[in-house]
Structures are given as C-alpha cells and as structure tokens.
Design a protein around this motif. Structure first.
Motif, PDB file in Angstrom:
ATOM      1  N   ILE A  43      19.543 -67.571  83.283  1.00  0.00           N
ATOM      2  CA  ILE A  43      20.683 -66.968  82.596  1.00  0.00           C
ATOM      3  C   ILE A  43      21.813 -67.977  82.486  1.00  0.00           C
ATOM      4  CG2 ILE A  43      22.404 -65.107  82.717  1.00  0.00           C
ATOM      5  CD1 ILE A  43      19.494 -64.072  82.449  1.00  0.00           C
ATOM      6  N   THR A  44      22.469 -68.008  81.322  1.00  0.00           N
ATOM      7  CA  THR A  44      23.684 -68.788  81.130  1.00  0.00           C
ATOM      8  C   THR A  44      24.729 -67.866  80.514  1.00  0.00           C
ATOM      9  OG1 THR A  44      22.457 -70.841  80.771  1.00  0.00           O
ATOM     10  CG2 THR A  44      24.742 -70.791  79.995  1.00  0.00           C
ATOM     11  N   ILE A  45      25.908 -67.825  81.139  1.00  0.00           N
ATOM     12  CA  ILE A  45      27.011 -66.999  80.654  1.00  0.00           C
ATOM     13  C   ILE A  45      28.220 -67.911  80.499  1.00  0.00           C
ATOM     14  CG2 ILE A  45      28.366 -64.916  81.044  1.00  0.00           C
ATOM     15  CD1 ILE A  45      26.339 -64.194  83.272  1.00  0.00           C
ATOM     16  N   CYS A  46      28.833 -67.911  79.327  1.00  0.00           N
ATOM     17  CA  CYS A  46      29.981 -68.779  79.057  1.00  0.00           C
ATOM     18  C   CYS A  46      31.276 -67.973  78.990  1.00  0.00           C
ATOM     19  CB  CYS A  46      29.802 -69.497  77.719  1.00  0.00           C
ATOM     20  SG  CYS A  46      28.426 -70.648  77.698  1.00  0.00           S
ATOM     21  N   THR A  47      32.364 -68.640  79.355  1.00  0.00           N
ATOM     22  CA  THR A  47      33.677 -68.022  79.212  1.00  0.00           C
ATOM     23  C   THR A  47      34.072 -68.018  77.736  1.00  0.00           C
ATOM     24  OG1 THR A  47      34.790 -70.137  79.552  1.00  0.00           O
ATOM     25  CG2 THR A  47      34.425 -68.750  81.509  1.00  0.00           C
ATOM     26  N   PHE A  74      38.104 -73.526  80.587  1.00  0.00           N
ATOM     27  CA  PHE A  74      37.809 -73.953  81.958  1.00  0.00           C
ATOM     28  C   PHE A  74      38.560 -73.063  82.957  1.00  0.00           C
ATOM     29  CE2 PHE A  74      36.580 -78.687  81.220  1.00  0.00           C
ATOM     30  CZ  PHE A  74      35.770 -78.317  80.171  1.00  0.00           C
ATOM     31  N   TYR A  75      38.095 -71.862  83.146  1.00  0.00           N
ATOM     32  CA  TYR A  75      38.732 -70.905  84.055  1.00  0.00           C
ATOM     33  C   TYR A  75      38.305 -71.083  85.515  1.00  0.00           C
ATOM     34  CZ  TYR A  75      40.354 -68.004  80.138  1.00  0.00           C
ATOM     35  OH  TYR A  75      40.980 -67.529  79.014  1.00  0.00           O
ATOM     36  N   PHE A  76      37.113 -71.644  85.738  1.00  0.00           N
ATOM     37  CA  PHE A  76      36.523 -71.597  87.079  1.00  0.00           C
ATOM     38  C   PHE A  76      36.815 -72.813  87.961  1.00  0.00           C
ATOM     39  CE2 PHE A  76      33.157 -68.831  84.876  1.00  0.00           C
ATOM     40  CZ  PHE A  76      33.938 -67.701  85.037  1.00  0.00           C
ATOM     41  N   PHE A 132      21.786 -71.031  91.505  1.00  0.00           N
ATOM     42  CA  PHE A 132      22.836 -70.737  90.542  1.00  0.00           C
ATOM     43  C   PHE A 132      23.954 -71.736  90.770  1.00  0.00           C
ATOM     44  CE2 PHE A 132      24.474 -68.544  94.199  1.00  0.00           C
ATOM     45  CZ  PHE A 132      25.857 -68.638  94.086  1.00  0.00           C
ATOM     46  N   VAL A 133      24.768 -71.905  89.742  1.00  0.00           N
ATOM     47  CA  VAL A 133      25.911 -72.799  89.851  1.00  0.00           C
ATOM     48  C   VAL A 133      27.029 -72.244  88.984  1.00  0.00           C
ATOM     49  CG1 VAL A 133      25.196 -74.373  87.985  1.00  0.00           C
ATOM     50  CG2 VAL A 133      26.665 -75.218  89.824  1.00  0.00           C
ATOM     51  N   ILE A 134      28.237 -72.310  89.538  1.00  0.00           N
ATOM     52  CA  ILE A 134      29.422 -71.968  88.777  1.00  0.00           C
ATOM     53  C   ILE A 134      29.994 -73.291  88.277  1.00  0.00           C
ATOM     54  CG2 ILE A 134      31.689 -70.828  88.805  1.00  0.00           C
ATOM     55  CD1 ILE A 134      29.287 -68.959  89.557  1.00  0.00           C
ATOM     56  N   MET A 135      30.177 -73.392  86.982  1.00  0.00           N
ATOM     57  CA  MET A 135      30.737 -74.587  86.363  1.00  0.00           C
ATOM     58  C   MET A 135      32.116 -74.223  85.815  1.00  0.00           C
ATOM     59  SD  MET A 135      28.453 -76.934  86.864  1.00  0.00           S
ATOM     60  CE  MET A 135      28.794 -78.247  85.688  1.00  0.00           C
ATOM     61  N   PRO A 136      32.908 -75.187  85.350  1.00  0.00           N
ATOM     62  CA  PRO A 136      34.264 -74.864  84.897  1.00  0.00           C
ATOM     63  C   PRO A 136      34.340 -73.771  83.822  1.00  0.00           C
ATOM     64  CG  PRO A 136      34.066 -77.216  85.188  1.00  0.00           C
ATOM     65  CD  PRO A 136      32.679 -76.636  85.369  1.00  0.00           C
ATOM     66  N   ASN A 137      33.342 -73.707  82.939  1.00  0.00           N
ATOM     67  CA  ASN A 137      33.412 -72.746  81.841  1.00  0.00           C
ATOM     68  C   ASN A 137      32.123 -71.951  81.623  1.00  0.00           C
ATOM     69  OD1 ASN A 137      31.825 -74.751  80.789  1.00  0.00           O
ATOM     70  ND2 ASN A 137      33.108 -75.159  78.999  1.00  0.00           N
ATOM     71  N   HIS A 138      31.222 -72.010  82.580  1.00  0.00           N
ATOM     72  CA  HIS A 138      29.988 -71.232  82.443  1.00  0.00           C
ATOM     73  C   HIS A 138      29.314 -71.057  83.796  1.00  0.00           C
ATOM     74  CE1 HIS A 138      28.481 -75.408  82.066  1.00  0.00           C
ATOM     75  NE2 HIS A 138      27.294 -74.957  82.452  1.00  0.00           N
ATOM     76  N   VAL A 139      28.356 -70.161  83.796  1.00  0.00           N
ATOM     77  CA  VAL A 139      27.551 -69.879  84.985  1.00  0.00           C
ATOM     78  C   VAL A 139      26.099 -70.039  84.588  1.00  0.00           C
ATOM     79  CG1 VAL A 139      26.880 -68.084  86.639  1.00  0.00           C
ATOM     80  CG2 VAL A 139      29.243 -68.197  85.835  1.00  0.00           C
ATOM     81  N   HIS A 140      25.332 -70.759  85.394  1.00  0.00           N
ATOM     82  CA  HIS A 140      23.877 -70.834  85.243  1.00  0.00           C
ATOM     83  C   HIS A 140      23.274 -70.171  86.472  1.00  0.00           C
ATOM     84  CE1 HIS A 140      23.577 -73.604  81.889  1.00  0.00           C
ATOM     85  NE2 HIS A 140      24.153 -74.608  82.539  1.00  0.00           N
ATOM     86  N   GLY A 141      22.226 -69.399  86.290  1.00  0.00           N
ATOM     87  CA  GLY A 141      21.560 -68.836  87.449  1.00  0.00           C
ATOM     88  C   GLY A 141      20.192 -68.286  87.115  1.00  0.00           C
TER      89      GLY A 141
END
Length: 188
Positions: A29-33, A38-40, A76-85
């Motif tokens: 899964i990839t979810i973008c802001t 760059f919220y995270f 999973f990883v939280i990135m500045p503007n998206h989440v991969h997991g």
C-alpha cells in the motif's frame, strides 16, 4: 478514459477486476498526502526526523491490527509525504470481537450500502475499509495540529503474489529513506 457517474467524470479504478480485496494475501500500500506536502517530517541522514504528524501516522499504522485483528503488518515506512506498507490479511488466524458482536444483530442492517447495496466495499473486511479507517483516524487527529492536513483521495495497492516479490517490496520499503533523493515523491 474517464467515465461519468451522476454527471461527474470519474477516473476508472486501477483495482484488479474480479479480485476480492478482502481475500487472504499480502498487499503493498502507498498513501500520499494531499498535493504531496511534506507533513510527516524530513529525511536527515537517511532517516525520517518525524514531525508531530509523522509520529501520529506511525502510531495509527501500528494500531491497524488492533482494529482489524485479521491483519498483520509487514514492513512499513513513514516518509515526508507518503506512507508505504505491507498489510497481510489472514482471516483464518483470528476471530474478531467485532465479528462476534455483529453476528447476533439482524443481517439486514449490514446489507444496505447506498446505491451499491451489498457490493459497497465499506461493508466488508477488505483493504478499502482498512485504509479508510487509517486515513480517517489520522485526519481527525492531525487536523487538530495542522488544520490544512489532507490525504490524496485514493491510495495505490499492489497484490503481492509470491515470496520473491514480497522480499523485494520489503527491501524497497526498508531502504526507502536511503533512496529519498531518487524517490518519485521527493520533488512533490
């Protein structure tokens, strides 16, 4: 090609047709802001220096199995503007309290799903329902801190079909912060 629904254009689904997204399996899964803001936090020395919102994004990702006991988390990883997991659905592994509780209620309550009827994906234990919960929970809490926070309306999913693909994706997720400057989400 865009289609119209209720006089509005809709983008065709990228979901695999005839696949049950509630079926046991592993899903990348990839979810973008929204607008890939760059919220995270920021990547510093190949590691996320998480903002308050980044900390919440991780907290609620880790909470997914508590709300969906048939889900196990892969990398999973939280990135500045998206989440991969990776979400692993295994409905044989546990019986949820929620399922036991609703089993005693009249079935007709759960057969209404607006125009989609029983085909409404939010009435079933599937990837869409999990991601909707995650995005909703994050949004509720994050908007208290940053009123402009938002997600892109959709999310990307990939059905992981074999062990080699699973390992490749696990490694990709793990190494994502190391490769941030080459990431397609880097430049917004």
């Amino acid at each position: 090609m865009s289609q119209k629904f209720k006089n509005k254009y809709r983008i065709p689904s990228s979901r695999l047709q005839n696949w049950d997204y509630g079926a046991n399996g592993a899903y990348f899964i990839t979810i973008c802001t929204k607008n890939r803001e760059f919220y995270f936090g920021d990547i510093i020395d190949s590691k996320l220096e998480a903002s308050e919102l980044g900390i919440l994004a991780e907290k609620y990702w880790l909470d997914i199995p508590e709300h969906f006991p048939y889900v196990e988390l892969g990398n999973f990883v939280i990135m500045p503007n998206h989440v991969h997991g990776i979400l692993i659905i295994d409905k044989n592994a546990s019986v949820s309290v929620e399922t036991r509780l609703i089993a005693s209620l009249p079935e007709t309550i759960y057969k209404t799903g607006g125009f989609a009827g029983n085909k409404n994906p939010m009435l079933h234990d599937n990837i869409s329902r999990i991601i909707r919960w995650y995005k909703g929970r994050c949004s509720f809490e994050m908007k208290k801190i940053h009123a402009d926070f938002g997600w892109q309306p959709r999310f990307h999913d990939h059905i992981i079909r074999n062990e080699k693909s699973f390992e490749t994706i696990q490694n990709y997720i793990e190494n994502n912060p190391l490769n941030w400057d080459k990431d397609k989400f880097y430049g917004k």
